[in-house]
Design a protein around this motif. Structure first.
Motif, short mmCIF file in Angstrom:
data_model
loop_
_atom_site.label_atom_id
_atom_site.label_comp_id
_atom_site.label_asym_id
_atom_site.label_seq_id
_atom_site.Cartn_x
_atom_site.Cartn_y
_atom_site.Cartn_z
N LEU A 116 0.94 -1.37 -0.04
CA LEU A 116 -0.07 0.06 -0.08
C LEU A 116 0.84 1.41 0.11
O LEU A 116 0.49 2.16 -0.69
CB LEU A 116 -0.90 -0.17 1.29
CG LEU A 116 -2.39 -0.89 1.00
CD1 LEU A 116 -3.02 -0.61 2.30
CD2 LEU A 116 -2.94 -0.11 -0.14
N PRO A 117 2.06 1.41 0.93
CA PRO A 117 2.71 2.49 0.90
C PRO A 117 3.42 2.81 -0.69
O PRO A 117 3.34 3.78 -1.16
CB PRO A 117 3.71 2.48 1.94
CG PRO A 117 3.06 1.43 2.88
CD PRO A 117 2.17 0.60 2.06
N ILE A 118 3.78 1.58 -1.13
CA ILE A 118 4.44 1.61 -2.47
C ILE A 118 3.34 2.18 -3.48
O ILE A 118 3.63 3.28 -4.28
CB ILE A 118 4.87 0.45 -3.16
CG1 ILE A 118 6.13 0.04 -2.10
CG2 ILE A 118 5.64 0.63 -4.53
CD1 ILE A 118 6.53 -1.47 -2.36
N LEU A 119 2.12 1.76 -3.48
CA LEU A 119 0.99 2.21 -4.40
C LEU A 119 0.86 3.68 -4.27
O LEU A 119 0.56 4.56 -5.16
CB LEU A 119 -0.21 1.31 -4.38
CG LEU A 119 -0.20 0.00 -4.56
CD1 LEU A 119 -1.45 -0.68 -4.21
CD2 LEU A 119 0.21 -0.20 -6.14
N MET A 120 0.87 4.09 -2.77
CA MET A 120 0.63 5.62 -2.56
C MET A 120 1.69 6.41 -3.15
O MET A 120 1.60 7.51 -3.70
CB MET A 120 0.47 5.71 -0.84
CG MET A 120 0.18 7.14 -0.42
SD MET A 120 0.95 7.43 0.98
CE MET A 120 2.94 7.62 0.50
N GLY A 121 2.92 5.94 -3.07
CA GLY A 121 4.01 6.59 -3.76
C GLY A 121 3.76 6.87 -5.13
O GLY A 121 4.00 7.84 -5.63
N ILE A 122 3.25 5.85 -5.90
CA ILE A 122 3.21 5.86 -7.39
C ILE A 122 2.18 6.88 -7.61
O ILE A 122 2.20 7.53 -8.56
CB ILE A 122 2.73 4.46 -7.68
CG1 ILE A 122 4.13 3.61 -7.55
CG2 ILE A 122 2.46 4.41 -9.42
CD1 ILE A 122 3.84 2.06 -8.07
N SER A 123 0.89 6.67 -6.83
CA SER A 123 -0.12 7.59 -7.04
C SER A 123 0.33 9.06 -6.73
O SER A 123 -0.09 10.02 -7.57
CB SER A 123 -1.21 7.32 -6.14
OG SER A 123 -1.03 7.73 -4.71
N MET A 124 1.26 9.52 -5.92
CA MET A 124 1.57 10.88 -5.78
C MET A 124 2.49 11.22 -6.84
O MET A 124 2.48 12.57 -7.26
CB MET A 124 2.59 10.82 -4.37
CG MET A 124 1.71 10.84 -3.05
SD MET A 124 2.84 11.40 -1.70
CE MET A 124 3.16 12.85 -1.82
#
Length: 585
Positions: free
Chosen positions: A504-512
């Motif tokens: 989830l944190p990795i996906l959050m970074g990609i979305s940012m």
């Protein structure tokens, strides 16, 4: 626009530094210090032959207005106990001293493992983590033995306390005073303690009821500034919170009050004394005592003196909450007993006005969907709809800014040696092109309190504890456990905390990162600032990795919705501008 970007950069970096410092430095440091203190306290306790805890023995006061309490609680031979059995609690009430000193939460486990033990709230005297509650009387001008003390052995009319079968305790001092204590408990976490004294002597006596909570050792806490753990209470309508460090640094806290409540709170559990709300408390205290490495804490209150005439009876009713900090349960008791600000036993934080509605919305959506993860996704959509007018203005302004970039560059080249003239021309251009330099800041400023309010809800409310989402996310209140560095669990090892970055944190970074690419770059931003901004998604990926999965889920989904919303609005505005230019041509 340059000033706007500087402000955004400053706000974001400040947040990153603050969260990073707390997560990777201050938090672990405080936790290590507390663990060492706990080890020291345990070693010291093993050497103590006569165990003592901070509970009062009643003596005559130095004046006629305040009952003085002296700490002296030895470990004595077991005199028997009363079993406590309710749908939520199990344990016992010690007959010696009439102490609530053994209590387990039957519906709450320490971990999610099948063989995990139940959460222990209260623990008997003599243990390194002794934690108990006691009620009693002070008597003015009497010998200490005239009133029941911590070593007095009470008689009971039955051996089990349940919601349908209250227990009555009695103790006779042998000199004409009979003390009776009726104890009731409901199906959740509230005890009702009704104390009475019958005076069979021919003398008038001054009596004062009291209640206390005693806790030995310094509990292990999260050490986060966003969560209060330790003594707290409401006195004369004002909330007072003192953490364990406050009492060590600033000394004990003492006040007087009409009614109110006081107790000791952990993240999810609490013990709380609730005297009659019209009772005049001559003293209420938060106390810390240290004897070498042995540390104890106590919360107590004593009411004003009451006159017990010869042949008369005095009665005092108090309540005692021991259990999980369930929002609906606490709200129910607040209304039922008229306890002012009792909902503040849960640390809703500075944004109380926002945190409570968000929790209520999430809880309502959970009741509909049966899944707090889905409730978070739906709540995010609702917030997006509510904030759409603000977002729409922001993205329209961004679109205009993107269209105006060539004109801005020309102005910068033309007036590169005259900054004042450049500012004047830029403002004129903004006005002509309908660009709001602060439009990009507004969504961020609005999101900050929402983010912290949701963080509070996910972090401090027990309703989120051990709540699953889907797949590998089995606890929304805990960090995402699935990390690529262990090949998604294939490697049996625990990586360092800063490398344990979940999906989830990795996906959050990609979305940012994707959202950042949609935003128009300001011509006024220098290359260094642009490079710093480009690294922010990576920085926040590391910062958010230790945070609760529910919070990261919110941020990732929020970014995804923002990307879709921004793309549609900006494309629509670009098409509108193109049509306008075509019509002019």
């Amino acid at each position: 626009m340059g000033d706007n970007k500087n402000f955004v950069l400053f706000a974001v970096l400040s947040l990153a530094i603050l969260l990073g410092y707390q997560t990777f430095y201050a938090g672990p440091k405080m936790e290590a210090a507390r663990e060492q203190a706990q080890v020291t306290a345990t070693e010291q306790a093993a050497k103590v032959a006569a165990e003592e805890a901070l509970t009062p023995r009643e003596v005559a006061p130095e004046d006629e207005t305040t009952a003085e309490l002296v700490e002296n609680e030895p470990v004595l031979e077991n005199a028997g106990s009363i079993k406590i059995e309710t749908p939520e609690l199990s344990g016992s009430l010690e007959l010696r001293g009439a102490r609530f000193d053994d209590l387990l939460l039957t519906n709450h486990k320490v971990t999610m493992a099948d063989d995990s033990p139940n959460v222990r709230l209260l623990s008997p005297v003599g243990k390194p983590d002794a934690y108990f509650v006691r009620f009693g009387w002070s008597a003015s001008g009497q010998n200490p033995d005239a009133v029941p003390s911590a070593s007095s052995v009470w008689s009971a009319d039955r051996d089990t306390l349940t919601p349908s079968s209250p227990v009555t305790l009695s103790w006779d001092n042998g000199d004409g005073l009979m003390f009776v204590m009726k104890i009731e408990v409901d199906k959740e976490f509230m005890f009702t303690v009704t104390q009475s004294v019958v005076n069979s002597t021919d003398a008038t006596i001054q009596m004062a009821p009291y209640g206390l909570i005693s806790r030995r050792g310094e509990p292990k806490t999260a050490g986060l500034y966003i969560l209060h753990e330790g003594p707290l209470g409401v006195f004369n309508g004002t909330l007072e919170e003192k953490n364990y460090d406050d009492l060590e640094d600033d000394g004990n806290f003492e006040t007087s009050s009409t009614g109110g409540w006081m107790g000791i709170t952990d993240k999810y559990w609490m013990t709380t004394l609730i005297p009659a709300q019209d009772a005049e408390l001559s003293r209420a205290r938060f106390v810390r005592r240290a004897n070498g490495g042995d540390v104890s804490y106590r919360v107590d209150y004593v009411e004003n003196w009451q006159t017990l005439a010869a042949g008369g009876t005095l009665e005092s009713t108090s309540h005692f909450y021991a259990g999980a900090k369930i929002v609906g349960t606490i709200d129910h008791y607040q209304e039922k007993y008229g306890v002012a600000l009792f909902d503040r036993t849960i640390d809703w934080g500075w944004f109380y006005w926002l945190t409570r509605p968000i929790f209520k919305g999430l809880h309502m959506l959970f009741n509909i969907t049966g899944n707090y993860g889905i409730a978070i996704l739906l709540m995010t959509v609702i917030l997006k709809v509510v904030l759409f007018p603000l977002a729409n203005k922001s993205y329209v302004s961004m679109s205009h800014m993107k269209q105006a970039q060539p004109k801005i560059k020309k102005l910068q080249e033309r007036y590169k040696d005259d900054r004042q003239k450049l500012q004047q021309e830029m403002m004129a251009l903004y006005k002509k092109e309908k660009i709001n330099p602060m439009a990009g800041c507004l969504p961020i400023l609005v999101q900050i309190p929402i983010f912290f309010a949701l963080y509070k809800v996910l972090y401090v409310t027990i309703e989120m504890r051990h709540q699953p989402f889907f797949g590998w996310i089995q606890d929304l209140s805990a960090p995402d456990p699935l990390t690529p560095i262990t090949l998604f669990g294939a490697l049996d090892w625990n990586p360092p905390a800063f490398l344990a970055i979940g999906i989830l944190p990795i996906l959050m970074g990609i979305s940012m990162f994707l959202q950042q690419k949609l935003n128009p770059q300001s011509a006024a931003m220098d290359p260094t600032q642009q490079k710093i901004m480009s690294f922010l998604p990576l920085v926040f990926t590391f910062i958010m990795a230790p945070f609760s999965a529910g919070l990261v889920l919110y941020w990732t989904w929020n970014n995804t919705l923002s990307i879709a919303q921004q793309w549609v609005i900006m494309r629509r505005e670009e098409a509108r501008q193109a049509a306008k230019e075509k019509a002019k041509a």
